[in-house]
Design an enzyme around this catalytic site. Structure first.
Site, PDB file in Angstrom:
ATOM      1  N   ASP A 120     -17.335 -14.806   6.181  1.00 24.85           N
ATOM      2  CA  ASP A 120     -18.269 -15.775   6.740  1.00 24.85           C
ATOM      3  C   ASP A 120     -18.643 -16.765   5.650  1.00 24.85           C
ATOM      4  OD1 ASP A 120     -21.157 -14.874   5.604  1.00 24.85           O
ATOM      5  OD2 ASP A 120     -20.079 -13.058   6.205  1.00 24.85           O
ATOM      6  N   ASP A 212     -28.039 -14.644  13.253  1.00 26.86           N
ATOM      7  CA  ASP A 212     -28.283 -14.027  11.950  1.00 26.86           C
ATOM      8  C   ASP A 212     -29.790 -13.849  11.802  1.00 26.86           C
ATOM      9  OD1 ASP A 212     -28.702 -13.402   9.300  1.00 26.86           O
ATOM     10  OD2 ASP A 212     -27.691 -15.172   8.478  1.00 26.86           O
ATOM     11  N   GLU A 214     -32.585 -11.759   9.634  1.00 23.75           N
ATOM     12  CA  GLU A 214     -32.743 -10.919   8.449  1.00 23.75           C
ATOM     13  C   GLU A 214     -34.101 -11.179   7.800  1.00 23.75           C
ATOM     14  OE1 GLU A 214     -30.315 -12.781   5.010  1.00 23.75           O
ATOM     15  OE2 GLU A 214     -29.040 -13.104   6.790  1.00 23.75           O
TER      16      GLU A 214
END
Length: 743
Positions: A120, A212, A214
């Site tokens: 990625d 994503d 986090e």
């Protein structure tokens, strides 16, 4: 996808067809500078525009360029915080420990899982050498598109084009900023992401869009409660699914997810991209998942940006890109038990991976002496052992269901775990089991398998088991390539207490010749003319014992010659069609037991030669094997008009005929041991029929993977306690040993 950690004892899972096998990175098409690898046929889907040409950045925020010395690596977290541009996993190393240094893990050698390698990247990798990445083994890439609602990567279009040009499967990701002070709800960020590259097309080359989520730059959980965080994530993924038509993937870590969502276990419908560094497996997974789709195992290595692996083969990666979901329910079918006079009980457990907190249902198809029925129940009984292995799912996923007692015989049940509404992966079969009970035995009869590496070796195995002591009166040798000659030899061998062994036409296989030498026969009968077994093979046999060849001008003539030789004084005969080996094989042991020949005929007419044989030998009792479509009614009408007694034994199929033959030849409680052989292929059944005839035991025909109920019922009547299964598991599966009932 595959379960991310090992289970214990009886809880080994059967994860269905979509489950990839562990192993090395699979081979894939060679890279091309201009075209993507060929994909499988595109499934029907909505005409979503392909993101092959992503929109240009609409952000006024410039994408920072890394220093020349770190062109493929991410800068420090402080730099990313200052720029408002965070790469996937940028907060993970700081929160959970140092990441693996470049090249510390050689993926193929060091990772404890198999799959397809990938990477990625973000705007911090502006000049990726895509050909080099492909050469290094990367087959997919996730590319950062957006962050919050105020950042779009200016490098996203060129990175997308570069990955596409070498044949990588690619997708876009969004770095979530759920901080409450910005008022950026999940749905708003999803729409922003979708508008700037986060769309999807069913082209087999575009990965599902990725969230994503986090650690926050200044607060682990972005200053949100666990309930608020779960609601924000749900808002995002539900919106993305509505926009694209498929569930987006979720990137996170186990520690962050369990801490910041309160171990929410209701997001299993969304593929998991888990981050965990410094280990060889992903380890324990976040609360919503029992399996993983992708794993970010390092933040630097042989690929630009982060190092990733997909949990499956190249073909499965393509299927994932098409939007296929590999999250069918999982579970176990543990027991199937029945005792005399008591209900038939099945137990097990089932979990739908899309929502671990929900109770799923199982459908049970019963097959008992009373018939076939279906029941659907909820799997919500307590199973502490399941809860111990899968704490995220809990213990309330068991089932124990009963069907009424309905007499002796086979009690079977096939169980399917039903997918929850919205789980597009569909249902999952947990398998079938059968319990057998009779007045003679409370379990399936003890099974002995007689099988060699081929048909010749199997004939040797059958001979050794049936005739353990040398000094047999006769051995019949027949071609192993065609059945007609040997069909009429089987009752003759059985009646004379010798085996049938198979040979090649021009030479006797060494193991078959060795077996004949061990048997020390008084004589050998070669069945068939020189086109079936040559004189060279006959010469080999003559070195062991005196040989007589019995071979007519055709299969009918050969059967009459064998009948005259082995049954010179017979007044009764069995009649079978020469092209219906199954009926003849079942009849052979019964014919041997009654000391009667088996004549092969053209079932449509009574030929003059057979008529002459019957008249000349004073045969006045005929048993026709099979229905009138096999042995025509002319065989009933004409002999009866001439004073003969005619009996027909024929069922609805070859298995029913086999059961009726056993009933005609063996009394109740009359066969503690039976031979089971394939009703589809003839080679193994042929040698078994001779052995069965010699021991005065029935030969019962079965299917490749199951035992028809009519055969099971005969075993109840015969009080069978042991079976000789003839043939390897490629011919008769291991399910035959447990008398798996046919549906």
């Amino acid at each position: 996808m595959r379960i991310g950690y090992l289970t214990a004892g009886a809880l080994v899972l059967s994860l269905l067809q979509a489950t990839p096998a562990q192993g090395a990175t699979p081979s894939v098409p060679a890279p091309s500078a201009t075209t993507a690898p060929a994909a499988a046929a595109t499934p029907q889907a909505s005409p979503t525009p392909s993101p092959s040409a992503p929109p240009a950045s609409s952000s006024s925020t410039p994408t920072p360029s890394p220093s020349p010395s770190t062109a493929d690596a991410d800068p420090s977290l402080a730099q990313m915080n200052a720029a408002g541009d965070h790469a996937m996993g940028s907060t993970v190393a700081a929160a959970e420990g140092p990441a693996v240094s470049p090249y510390a893990l050689s993926p193929e050698a060091a990772l404890g899982v198999g799959g397809t390698l990938g990477m990625d990247v973000s705007g911090w990798q502006p000049t990726v050498d895509w050909n080099a990445m492909w050469s290094n083994g990367a087959r997919f890439v996730y590319i950062k598109s957006t962050e919050g609602t105020d950042y779009v990567s200016s490098h996203f279009p060129s990175q997308w084009t570069g990955a596409t040009s070498v044949g990588m499967i690619r997708g876009a990701y969004h770095f979530a900023d759920p901080s409450t002070d910005l008022g950026q709800d999940g749905a708003s960020q999803a729409r922003y992401f979708y508008a700037h590259g986060g769309n999807w097309a069913p082209d087999g080359r575009t990965l599902p869009p990725l969230l994503d989520i986090e650690y926050g730059p200044s607060s682990t959980c972005w200053g949100m409660s666990t309930a608020a965080m779960s609601a924000w994530i749900a808002d995002f993924v539900h919106t993305m699914k509505a926009l694209t038509g498929i569930p987006p993937a979720i990137y996170s870590t186990t520690n962050w997810w369990n801490q910041c969502t309160g171990s929410d276990n209701t997001f299993g419908a969304y593929p998991l991209f888990v981050a965990r560094y410094g280990t060889t497996t992903p380890g324990a997974l976040p609360a919503s998942w029992l399996n993983w789709t992708m794993w970010q195992y390092a933040d630097a290595g042989v690929f630009a940006g982060d190092q990733d692996i997909f949990n499956g083969t190249w073909a499965q990666l393509q299927a994932f890109a098409y939007g296929a979901q590999s999250h069918p329910p999982i579970g176990s079918y543990d027991t199937a038990t029945v005792t005399s006079g008591a209900p038939f009980t099945v137990t097990g457990w089932a979990i739908d991976l899309t929502n671990l907190a929900a109770s799923s249902q199982v459908q049970i198809t019963w097959n008992t002496p009373a018939g076939i029925t279906t029941t659907t129940v909820t799997a919500n009984a307590s199973r502490p052992d399941v809860g111990n292995v899968y704490p995220s799912a809990g213990a309330a996923h068991g089932f124990a269901v009963q069907a009424p007692w309905s007499g002796y015989g086979q009690y079977g049940a096939c169980i399917t775990a039903l997918a929850l509404p919205g789980d597009s992966a569909g249902n999952a079969s947990l398998g079938c089991k059968t319990a057998f009970i009779s007045a003679a035995i409370a379990t399936a009869p003890a099974a002995t398998r007689l099988a060699g590496s081929d048909r010749f070796a199997t004939s040797v195995q059958v001979s050794q088991q049936a005739f353990p002591t040398p000094g047999v009166p006769v051995v019949y040798v027949a071609s192993g390539l065609d059945f007609p000659d040997a069909l009429s030899a089987a009752p003759a061998a059985g009646a004379q207490h010798g085996p049938v062994l198979l040979t090649m036409p021009g030479t006797v296989p060494p193991n078959v010749l060795a077996e004949i030498q061990r048997l020390k026969p008084a004589k050998i009968i070669v069945v068939g003319g020189t086109s079936a077994i040559t004189d060279d093979a006959l010469t080999q046999l003559q070195a062991v014992a005196p040989v007589t060849r019995i071979g007519g001008v055709d299969r009918y003539d050969t059967s009459r010659q064998i009948a005259a030789y082995a049954f010179p004084n017979a007044t009764a005969a069995f009649i079978a069609a020469a092209n219906s080996f199954a009926d003849a094989l079942s009849a052979a042991p019964v014919a041997a037991k009654k000391n009667s020949p088996l004549l092969l005929v053209n079932g449509a007419t009574i030929d003059p030669a057979t008529q002459a044989y019957l008249t000349g030998k004073s045969v006045h009792s005929l048993t026709l094997i099979g229905g009138s479509d096999v042995v025509g009614d002319v065989w009933s009408v004409q002999p009866q008009s001439q004073g003969s007694t005619v009996t027909r034994i024929g069922g609805s199929d070859r298995f029913a005929t086999s059961a009726l033959l056993a009933a005609s030849g063996y009394p109740a409680n009359g066969a503690g041991t039976v031979y089971l052989a394939s009703g589809i292929t003839w080679q193994d059944a042929l040698v078994a029929s001779a052995a069965a005839g010699s021991a005065s035991r029935p030969l019962l025909l079965v299917r490749a993977g199951c035992v028809p109920r009519v055969i099971g019922d005969q075993m109840v009547r015969l009080a069978t306690t042991a079976t000789n299964i003839t043939g390897g598991t490629d011919v008769l599966s291991s399910d035959i040993e447990g008398l798996q009932v046919c549906y």
